[in-house]
Design an enzyme around this catalytic site. Structure first.
Site, PDB file in Angstrom:
ATOM      1  N   ASP A  33       2.212 -11.987  -7.611  1.00  0.00           N
ATOM      2  CA  ASP A  33       1.590 -11.135  -8.181  1.00  0.00           C
ATOM      3  C   ASP A  33       0.371 -10.959  -7.046  1.00  0.00           C
ATOM      4  OD1 ASP A  33      -0.449  -9.632  -9.397  1.00  0.00           O
ATOM      5  OD2 ASP A  33      -0.381 -10.305 -11.339  1.00  0.00           O
ATOM      6  N   ILE A  34       0.265  -9.866  -6.441  1.00  0.00           N
ATOM      7  CA  ILE A  34      -0.587  -9.829  -5.344  1.00  0.00           C
ATOM      8  C   ILE A  34      -1.997  -9.761  -5.790  1.00  0.00           C
ATOM      9  CG2 ILE A  34       0.870  -8.795  -3.715  1.00  0.00           C
ATOM     10  CD1 ILE A  34      -0.805  -6.120  -4.223  1.00  0.00           C
ATOM     11  N   ASP A 110      -1.022   9.973   1.402  1.00  0.00           N
ATOM     12  CA  ASP A 110      -1.656  11.122   1.494  1.00  0.00           C
ATOM     13  C   ASP A 110      -2.617  11.499   0.317  1.00  0.00           C
ATOM     14  OD1 ASP A 110       0.659  11.217  -0.014  1.00  0.00           O
ATOM     15  OD2 ASP A 110       0.438  13.448  -0.509  1.00  0.00           O
ATOM     16  N   TYR A 143      -5.756   7.314  -8.498  1.00  0.00           N
ATOM     17  CA  TYR A 143      -4.896   6.654  -7.666  1.00  0.00           C
ATOM     18  C   TYR A 143      -5.417   6.736  -6.089  1.00  0.00           C
ATOM     19  CZ  TYR A 143      -0.678   6.345  -4.741  1.00  0.00           C
ATOM     20  OH  TYR A 143       0.493   5.941  -3.792  1.00  0.00           O
ATOM     21  N   LYS A 147      -6.495   3.844  -3.744  1.00  0.00           N
ATOM     22  CA  LYS A 147      -5.730   3.446  -2.591  1.00  0.00           C
ATOM     23  C   LYS A 147      -6.845   3.753  -1.256  1.00  0.00           C
ATOM     24  CE  LYS A 147      -1.875   3.103  -1.674  1.00  0.00           C
ATOM     25  NZ  LYS A 147      -0.877   1.786  -1.688  1.00  0.00           N
TER      26      LYS A 147
HETATM   27  N1  LIG Z   1       6.416   7.028  -3.870  1.00  0.00           N
HETATM   28  C1  LIG Z   1       5.417   7.847  -3.011  1.00  0.00           C
HETATM   29  O1  LIG Z   1       5.824   9.052  -3.110  1.00  0.00           O
HETATM   30  C2  LIG Z   1       4.543   7.473  -2.075  1.00  0.00           C
HETATM   31  C3  LIG Z   1       3.753   8.295  -1.509  1.00  0.00           C
HETATM   32  C4  LIG Z   1       2.873   7.954  -0.712  1.00  0.00           C
HETATM   33  C5  LIG Z   1       2.364   6.648  -0.445  1.00  0.00           C
HETATM   34  N2  LIG Z   1       3.044   5.633  -1.156  1.00  0.00           N
HETATM   35  C6  LIG Z   1       2.880   4.163  -0.852  1.00  0.00           C
HETATM   36  O2  LIG Z   1       3.901   3.733  -0.465  1.00  0.00           O
HETATM   37  C7  LIG Z   1       3.958   2.243  -0.773  1.00  0.00           C
HETATM   38  C8  LIG Z   1       5.306   1.775  -1.321  1.00  0.00           C
HETATM   39  O3  LIG Z   1       5.398   2.667  -2.817  1.00  0.00           O
HETATM   40  P1  LIG Z   1       6.782   2.921  -3.254  1.00  0.00           P
HETATM   41  O4  LIG Z   1       7.342   4.359  -3.345  1.00  0.00           O
HETATM   42  O5  LIG Z   1       7.909   1.922  -2.854  1.00  0.00           O
HETATM   43  O6  LIG Z   1       6.335   2.423  -4.791  1.00  0.00           O
HETATM   44  P2  LIG Z   1       7.221   1.799  -5.687  1.00  0.00           P
HETATM   45  O7  LIG Z   1       8.733   1.913  -5.929  1.00  0.00           O
HETATM   46  O8  LIG Z   1       6.442   1.885  -7.315  1.00  0.00           O
HETATM   47  O9  LIG Z   1       7.134   0.035  -5.481  1.00  0.00           O
HETATM   48  C9  LIG Z   1       5.896  -0.378  -5.727  1.00  0.00           C
HETATM   49  C10 LIG Z   1       6.249  -2.046  -5.949  1.00  0.00           C
HETATM   50  O10 LIG Z   1       4.932  -2.513  -6.250  1.00  0.00           O
HETATM   51  C11 LIG Z   1       5.160  -3.499  -7.335  1.00  0.00           C
HETATM   52  N3  LIG Z   1       4.020  -4.040  -7.831  1.00  0.00           N
HETATM   53  C12 LIG Z   1       3.000  -3.517  -8.543  1.00  0.00           C
HETATM   54  N4  LIG Z   1       1.892  -4.061  -8.940  1.00  0.00           N
HETATM   55  C13 LIG Z   1       2.108  -5.267  -8.237  1.00  0.00           C
HETATM   56  C14 LIG Z   1       1.413  -6.615  -8.119  1.00  0.00           C
HETATM   57  N5  LIG Z   1       0.201  -6.650  -8.706  1.00  0.00           N
HETATM   58  N6  LIG Z   1       1.929  -7.558  -7.288  1.00  0.00           N
HETATM   59  C15 LIG Z   1       3.169  -7.272  -6.654  1.00  0.00           C
HETATM   60  N7  LIG Z   1       3.729  -6.455  -6.635  1.00  0.00           N
HETATM   61  C16 LIG Z   1       3.221  -5.339  -7.663  1.00  0.00           C
HETATM   62  C17 LIG Z   1       5.935  -2.797  -8.298  1.00  0.00           C
HETATM   63  O11 LIG Z   1       6.439  -3.634  -9.162  1.00  0.00           O
HETATM   64  P3  LIG Z   1       6.857  -3.101 -10.776  1.00  0.00           P
HETATM   65  O12 LIG Z   1       7.664  -1.940 -10.565  1.00  0.00           O
HETATM   66  O13 LIG Z   1       7.127  -4.437 -11.529  1.00  0.00           O
HETATM   67  O14 LIG Z   1       5.400  -2.578 -11.201  1.00  0.00           O
HETATM   68  C18 LIG Z   1       6.842  -2.167  -7.594  1.00  0.00           C
HETATM   69  O15 LIG Z   1       8.266  -2.763  -6.974  1.00  0.00           O
HETATM   70  C19 LIG Z   1       2.817   2.040  -1.762  1.00  0.00           C
HETATM   71  O16 LIG Z   1       1.655   1.725  -1.134  1.00  0.00           O
HETATM   72  C20 LIG Z   1       2.362   3.392  -2.177  1.00  0.00           C
HETATM   73  O17 LIG Z   1       1.198   3.605  -2.369  1.00  0.00           O
HETATM   74  C21 LIG Z   1       4.155   6.192  -1.667  1.00  0.00           C
END
Ligand SMILES: NC(=O)c1ccc[n+]([C@@H]2O[C@H](COP(=O)([O-])OP(=O)(O)OC[C@H]3O[C@@H](n4cnc5c(N)ncnc54)[C@H](OP(=O)(O)O)[C@@H]3O)[C@@H](O)[C@H]2O)c1
Length: 310
Positions: A33-34, A110, A143, A147
């Site tokens: 848990d980060i 973004d 959000y 970020k």
């Molecule tokens: N998805 C998009 O469209 C998008 C767009 C722009 C930027 N991003 C960025 O891209 C990155 C990756 O996103 P993604 O799309 O892969 O999102 P994701 O599928 O929601 O993955 C995020 C992961 O972080 C985990 N997490 C949440 N709280 C945590 C904690 N306290 N300690 C450790 N892990 C934790 C979540 O676990 P749980 O599922 O168990 O909560 C999930 O496995 C993020 O930085 C996000 O902000 C995403």
């Protein structure tokens, strides 16, 4: 080391590194848990100490985030969680990396921009310009604010050993995403109305993972970079492409405006991030988004639903 290894991007990062034969410490939320400062220190100390015994650079790729953007807007507990995961925790990770001689690649979004587009600049082809990393930020929702503040904590905690990489419109084989939702709705409805006035660049998490691994292995200077799939479309354009991949009639997807489809969290109208910083750092451009979608559904046929699984 990969944190958030159970998410869309984290799964692809861990898979890619393992397939490359790298020694990778990939930790899901259940494993690290980060937001737990002591656990972060222990995990980074153990990993970086072990990793330094080899020749590989110690690079922590942080793919963990609180990504429920609408919930963060409407639920105070979720907003607090977003602050802890997206703002405080990246600072903890970066500080631990700095203490133990590791670099951090931190992923951002973004949503740090207001979505009005960069002022006073056109793209090389005369069209509307994408955001550059130095353009003024101005997140419109919870959000995006969490970020943006997380980026800043990373820069402050590891000034000489960080990369902040903003991306957008991510989908992949793991978890819920827009592509999966559109494929499901194609089976449930005759026609769909999808927002056609928000512009961005769909990004396959695996292509982003390839780019982030290249960044981690590179000698790129610390700083902020932008990385998304190539080209620009709208959510409606992406939905039509999903229909094409399904062999369904894309005309069943009709465009609508953001105003017709209100959501709790404001969405940037212009989410386009310029790839110039990425390529100037010597990193390979991510492929065009449409090409990537075709490759993604070959690798993950389940994205298109049970009927498409071959
Ligand atoms: N998805 C998009 O469209 C998008 C767009 C722009 C930027 N991003 C960025 O891209 C990155 C990756 O996103 P993604 O799309 O892969 O999102 P994701 O599928 O929601 O993955 C995020 C992961 O972080 C985990 N997490 C949440 N709280 C945590 C904690 N306290 N300690 C450790 N892990 C934790 C979540 O676990 P749980 O599922 O168990 O909560 C999930 O496995 C993020 O930085 C996000 O902000 C995403």
């Amino acid at each position: 080391m990969v944190t958030g290894a159970g998410g869309a991007l984290g799964t692809d990062l861990a898979g890619l590194l393992r397939a490359d034969g790298e020694r990778v410490t990939a930790l899901t939320r259940a494993e690290l848990d980060i937001t737990d400062a002591d656990a972060v220190e222990r995990a980074v100390a153990a990993w970086a100490g072990a990793d330094r015994a080899g020749d590989d650079p110690a690079v922590l790729l942080n793919a963990a985030a609180f990504t429920a953007v609408d919930l963060a807007e409407t639920d105070p507990d979720a907003a607090r969680a977003a602050h802890e995961v997206n703002t405080v925790a990246p600072g903890l990770l970066a500080a631990a990396c700095a203490r133990h001689g590791a670099r951090i690649v931190h992923v951002s979004t973004d949503y740090v921009f207001d979505g009005a587009g960069p002022a006073g600049r056109s793209a090389p082809d005369g069209g509307r310009a994408g955001y550059e990393p130095d353009d003024p930020t101005g997140p419109a929702g919870v959000y995006g604010r969490t970020k943006e503040a997380g980026e800043q904590r990373v820069r402050e905690a590891a000034p000489e050993a960080h990369h902040v990489v903003r991306t957008a419109w991510v989908y992949g084989g793991t978890g819920a995403n827009f592509v999966r939702t559109m494929a499901r709705l194609a089976g449930e409805r005759d026609t769909l109305h999808v927002v056609d006035d928000q512009h961005g660049s769909p990004t396959w998490s695996r292509d982003l993972a390839v780019g982030l691994v290249a960044l981690g292995r590179s000698g790129a200077a610390p700083g902020t970079l932008h990385a998304t799939g190539g080209g620009v479309t709208t959510w409606c354009g992406l939905a039509r492409a999903v229909f094409e991949e399904l062999g369904a009639d894309p005309e069943r997807v009709r465009g609508c405006t953001t105003a017709e489809f209100p959501r709790p969290a404001p969405r940037p109208a212009w989410s386009v991030l310029s790839p110039a910083s990425w390529t100037a750092a010597g990193l390979p451009a991510l492929r065009p988004w449409r090409e990537a979608l075709s490759a993604a559904v070959v690798r993950h046929p389940e994205l298109l639903g049970p009927a498409a699984v071959r």
